[in-house]
Design a protein around this motif. Structure first.
Motif, PDB file in Angstrom:
ATOM      1  N   SER A 116       0.844  -1.194   0.000  1.00 28.90           N
ATOM      2  CA  SER A 116       0.000   0.000   0.000  1.00 28.90           C
ATOM      3  C   SER A 116       0.879   1.242   0.000  1.00 28.90           C
ATOM      4  N   PHE A 117       0.285   2.345  -0.430  1.00 26.09           N
ATOM      5  CA  PHE A 117       0.943   3.641  -0.489  1.00 26.09           C
ATOM      6  C   PHE A 117       0.084   4.600   0.320  1.00 26.09           C
ATOM      7  N   ILE A 118       0.628   5.116   1.423  1.00 27.77           N
ATOM      8  CA  ILE A 118      -0.118   5.980   2.338  1.00 27.77           C
ATOM      9  C   ILE A 118       0.493   7.373   2.273  1.00 27.77           C
ATOM     10  N   ILE A 119      -0.312   8.357   1.888  1.00 29.74           N
ATOM     11  CA  ILE A 119       0.215   9.701   1.680  1.00 29.74           C
ATOM     12  C   ILE A 119      -0.486  10.706   2.591  1.00 29.74           C
ATOM     13  N   GLY A 120       0.268  11.690   3.079  1.00 31.88           N
ATOM     14  CA  GLY A 120      -0.323  12.797   3.816  1.00 31.88           C
ATOM     15  C   GLY A 120      -1.215  13.608   2.896  1.00 31.88           C
ATOM     16  N   ILE A 121      -2.214  14.274   3.450  1.00 31.66           N
ATOM     17  CA  ILE A 121      -3.177  14.948   2.569  1.00 31.66           C
ATOM     18  C   ILE A 121      -2.544  16.075   1.763  1.00 31.66           C
TER      19      ILE A 121
END
Length: 480
Positions: A116-121
């Protein structure tokens, strides 16, 4: 050929508070799912390395499954003209990093399977990179659902008025799941339509529903009303709402606390139980010299014990012409900043600390009975986990929205009444500090804070709501 390691790639917004909460998310994932590793992408040159580098080194030494991947410098710097806001420059910088993020994911995928790729808004411009590689992509929101809801609902608010929100000082907004707030109290990025950051947030709001989910640094029993509103789709009525995973409270533990032997801790240890009000306003929480004097007068007249962290005021226009372009240019002299004789008159019941203090350690001291806070979400969570009631004095970003949630729904704070320009009088400081520490309402807040502390512990315990949300999150990117 050996099986490639499964990794989670994270791309936090380039501020230390955002990085810390995302690292805590990574640590929580590894604690419950040690089969993974975590790779965190870092921008170069957008933050002060003097605080970032020591923190990264400590995390790397203590957590070998967390790897930091430094992205190269931008080939050309963004436009930093004085007319552009800090957030507009930040959004442009992060958009310019998109090719570097693409190259990093390509490189990492050669040796690991990216689950998965989790990014800050703030990093939403890299959302399409995850989609390009067919990697399940999630947004990480380091604050509360009560302030996430207005972002999700922002396209509707945008369509309802052509005015600047900053001019809506007497107009209240109806946002699903959120206590009514004045338009001028929307986050600083969206109050002015002339600011490019306004349209960046509008673009962000259209990207959020496209994600596989949104991870929020909160927990279910803290925010049932906005969590239900978002889950019911009320904030995005014209499109499916992605799952919102409430996986908090994510706050830094002892390994991040610097200067843990600070002099103020021994002072606190000598004070009676729940007798001290603690005032601290975050890294950007600076006040004018006039406001500092008002706070001092209010504290003195309140008769309460206090621990107050004071920063240098921002430079005046005259000081700017003399070269005082930053707070660091000025030596902090408490005697000249505070009312004459204040430090001497209050020395038996008060302590003023220059610039910085170990906030989490202070909040967990038995002698601390109240917290005057700017309502930054990391600070709020630290107070909740310590069971300390709050006096809410919002200053910037989404803090006015956080205040509304804390006062109206969560019942964990009293409001500090501010003038339209944000100024607070000495009379108000005296009244509210005394009420927080002595009144029946303050006693009720203290009991509610104690219960919420227990709820936070339950949320992160086995079978708790945050652990269950984490389990569902992991299942969503690896359904087999």
């Amino acid at each position: 050929m050996p099986k490639m390691k499964d990794t989670i790639v994270m791309f936090p917004s380039p501020e230390i508070s955002h990085l810390i909460s995302m690292v805590e998310l990574g640590k929580l994932i590894l604690h419950h799912h040690p089969q993974y590793s975590v790779t965190i992408l870092l921008t170069t040159g957008l933050v002060d390395p003097t605080t970032m580098t020591p923190y990264i080194n400590r995390i790397s030494q203590a957590n070998p499954s967390i790897v930091f991947h430094q992205l190269p410098f931008l080939p050309t710097p963004p436009d930093k003209s004085p007319l552009r806001s800090h957030l507009a420059i930040l959004f442009e910088s992060l958009r310019m990093y998109t090719p570097n993020v693409r190259n990093a994911l390509q490189s990492i995928s050669l040796s690991s399977t990216i689950q998965s790729f989790i990014i800050g808004i703030f990093c939403f411009s890299s959302f399409d990179v995850g989609s390009h590689f067919q990697i399940p992509t999630y947004f990480f929101y380091s604050s509360a659902v009560v302030s996430l809801a207005p972002i999700l609902y922002f396209p509707i608010l945008h369509s309802q008025t052509s005015q600047n929100f900053k001019d809506l000082t007497t107009t209240y907004l109806d946002i699903p799941g959120v206590p009514r707030i004045r338009g001028s109290h929307m986050g600083e990025a969206v109050v002015n339509r002339a600011d490019p950051a306004y349209y960046e947030f509008l673009d962000l709001a259209t990207h959020l529903p496209k994600s596989k989910g949104i991870i929020s640094n909160t927990f279910e029993s803290l925010e049932p009303i906005p969590i239900k509103a978002t889950a019911d789709g009320a904030c995005i009525p014209h499109a499916p709402t992605p799952p919102v995973y409430c996986i908090g409270p994510l706050i830094a533990d002892g390994e991040v606390t610097m200067k843990s032997g600070h002099e103020c801790l021994s002072w606190l240890n000598a004070q009676p139980s729940r007798s001290v009000v603690f005032l601290c306003f975050g890294s950007r929480g600076v006040f004018s010299a006039l406001q500092l004097k008002e706070i001092a007068h209010g504290l003195e007249k309140s008769g309460q014990r206090f621990l107050w962290v004071v920063k240098s005021p921002p430079p005046t226009e005259k000081e700017k012409t003399l070269g005082f372009s930053s707070l660091a240019s000025k030596e902090l002299e408490l005697d000249s900043l505070l009312p004459e004789g204040f430090l001497n008159r209050t020395r038996d019941r008060g302590l003023v600390v220059k610039s910085w203090a170990p906030q989490a350690a202070i909040l967990n001291r038995e002698s601390v009975g109240g917290f005057v806070t700017h309502c930054g979400w990391s600070s709020v969570l630290e107070a909740i986990c310590a069971g300390v009631p709050m006096l809410a004095w919002p200053l910037y970003a989404e803090q006015h929205i956080n205040k509304a949630g804390l006062v109206e729904d969560m019942k964990l704070a009293m409001p500090m009444e501010q003038a339209e320009n944000g100024f607070v009088s000495a009379i108000e400081v005296e009244k509210r500090v005394r009420a927080l520490m002595e009144s029946e309402d303050g006693k009720t807040l203290r009991e509610q804070s104690r219960k919420m502390r227990e709820n936070a512990q339950v949320a992160l315990a086995k079978g708790g709501s945050s652990v269950e949300a984490l389990r569902k999150l992991v299942e969503s990117w690896n359904p087999n």
